[in-house]
Design an enzyme around this catalytic site. Structure first.
Site, short mmCIF file in Angstrom:
data_model
loop_
_atom_site.label_atom_id
_atom_site.label_comp_id
_atom_site.label_asym_id
_atom_site.label_seq_id
_atom_site.Cartn_x
_atom_site.Cartn_y
_atom_site.Cartn_z
CB CYS A 52 1.37 -3.90 5.24
SG CYS A 52 -0.10 -4.85 5.68
CG HIS A 109 -0.31 0.04 2.54
ND1 HIS A 109 0.05 1.21 3.16
CD2 HIS A 109 0.03 -0.96 3.40
CE1 HIS A 109 0.58 0.95 4.36
NE2 HIS A 109 0.58 -0.37 4.52
#
Length: 475
Positions: free
Chosen positions: A384, A365
């Protein structure tokens, strides 16, 4: 009969004699024969075994007859090593009449960086055989202008490793030329190139040539084996390098810095297939992050949820509203709610989320904090992967994989509405952990073991072995 050829018998005499001449009377053939030693050396440094040590000893110090008798066995051993890792070799396509030189060459993996890696390993072995490598311990930080006896040893070591053009044997003052060499050394070890010689720089300066050789060989073998199985195009994130590449038709079409997980919230080594892109994603706070990070902030400031634009839902999906004081009280103990951050430029996932199915809730992301990419050590996330050039990656998906390009284009100026986009095909994504490589400029790169993966002392297996006390390979 000549005692040097005493092992030759009967009809094999002429064949062995021709082999002897081709190997030992021709400089070119001898050079090609050394390729076998190089390949075996690379394998031994990557994965030390007694069998490989014995083979290297024979190639190094055995008699001519012992060396000749070992060639077939060593070739088969080398070939089997790469076969077990599913690395294709032209060796397996040779006909039975191929010469020993052809066989040796065919045992080399057909990858662009092989020769540069083995050449660097040769240099490291030479350093291990000719140079002492005492620990450098200045007892504190060293900066430009400082004076210390360790300066001359640092200068020499940087010269030996190729980061300095020359060194002054009697210099004890930290001068500008040395500072530039230190910066080059720091940059290729993933450190902040500030020329300050501190603990991290000293750690890498004190790594012995054999330790460097093991790490480079191990990483090369892992990378070669893994890459041989990849279908294109694909995304690959090298976790300790904090780097992402997008590869298409064997070419890197996009490269980007990334942020990965902290040491206690590690980004896992894994693979998956990106199936969707989310524009303007919401962020549902994972329970672990909620408990350890967010609830303490809510308890400290009851307005935290409103400031960060979080909505709170019960498990039936109903929106929950409380006063600031009530939220502070609720943040202590059991918290039976789901916390979701609304989309927007403030959102922790930023503008884009690249979704691939996995049990660890890991994805790629954007971030609202681009200043973090300026740091050299970027193990900063909760697991992440954040991508610096996220817009360029999204543009690539839009050109090649986004199905509904009309809606995609229409929503590019919208920052508030969440929209999922399907793809015409999934894109493989690979998260790997490779700590050393030779780059496109033929410079050896090394990175810190940010997750303490390489904790086994492999050097205890190879550091004192006799095969490295004399020349192993022809220079």
């Amino acid at each position: 009969m000549n005692s040097g050829l005493g092992f030759v018998r009967g009809y094999k005499c002429v064949a062995w004699l021709l082999l002897f001449i081709s190997l030992f009377l021709s400089a070119n053939a001898r050079s090609e024969f050394d390729n076998l030693t190089q390949n075996l050396l690379l394998q031994y440094l990557a994965e030390p075994t007694l069998e490989r040590e014995q083979y290297l000893t024979t190639l190094q110090a055995g008699t001519i007859s012992e060396q000749l008798e070992s060639v077939d066995m060593i070739q088969l051993s080398v070939a089997d090593f790469w076969r077990q890792k599913n690395v294709p070799l032209s060796f397996d396509k040779l006909n039975s009449g191929a010469s020993i030189v052809e066989k040796n060459i065919s045992l080399e993996p057909e990858v662009d960086d092989y020769l540069w890696v083995v050449n660097y390993l040769r240099k490291l072995i030479w350093l291990s055989q000719t140079q002492s490598w005492p620990a450098i311990e200045p007892g504190g930080l060293l900066r430009l202008g400082d004076g210390h006896q360790s300066i001359k040893l640092i200068s020499q070591r940087l010269w030996l490793l190729g980061d300095a053009i020359e060194y002054a044997a009697d210099e004890v003052v930290y001068k500008e030329d040395l500072a530039q060499s230190v910066k080059r050394f720091q940059a290729r070890h993933g450190l902040t190139p500030d020329s300050v010689i501190g603990p991290k720089t000293l750690f890498w300066l004190n790594q012995t040539p054999l330790a460097r050789g093991h790490l480079l060989a191990k990483s090369f073998v892992e990378k070669t084996a893994y890459s041989s199985q990849l279908s294109q195009p694909y995304l690959l994130i090298n976790i300790p390098a904090f780097n992402m590449v997008l590869v298409e038709d064997n070419q890197v079409v996009l490269q980007s810095k990334v942020i990965v997980g902290k040491s206690y919230r590690q980004t896992p080594v894994m693979q998956g297939n990106i199936s969707n892109i989310v524009l303007n994603p919401t962020w549902t706070v994972p329970r672990q992050i909620l408990r350890k990070d967010v609830l303490p902030l809510i308890h400290k400031d009851g307005h935290y949820l409103a400031k960060k634009k979080f909505d709170v839902f019960d498990y039936e999906g109903h929106l929950v509203e409380k006063s600031a004081q009530q939220w502070q009280e609720a943040a202590v103990g059991r918290f039976p709610y789901r916390v979701v951050q609304r989309p927007g430029t403030f959102n922790s996932l930023g503008r884009y989320k690249f979704h691939f199915k996995n049990d660890l809730d890991v994805y790629l992301h954007d971030t609202p904090n681009p200043e973090l990419y300026r740091q050299s050590q970027r193990a900063l996330s909760s697991g992440c992967v954040r991508i610096e050039k996220v817009q360029l990656l999204a543009d690539w998906f839009a050109r090649y994989l986004i199905i509904d390009k009309r809606i995609w284009n229409r929503m590019q100026l919208n920052y508030d509405k969440t929209q999922w986009f399907a793809l015409s095909a999934t894109l493989p994504v690979h998260l790997v952990y490779w700590r050393a490589w030779v780059d496109d400029e033929h410079v050896a790169q090394y990175r810190d073991d940010i997750y303490d993966v390489d904790s086994v002392d492999v050097m205890s297996l190879i550091g004192q072995h006799a095969i490295f006390t004399d020349k192993v390979i022809t220079q």
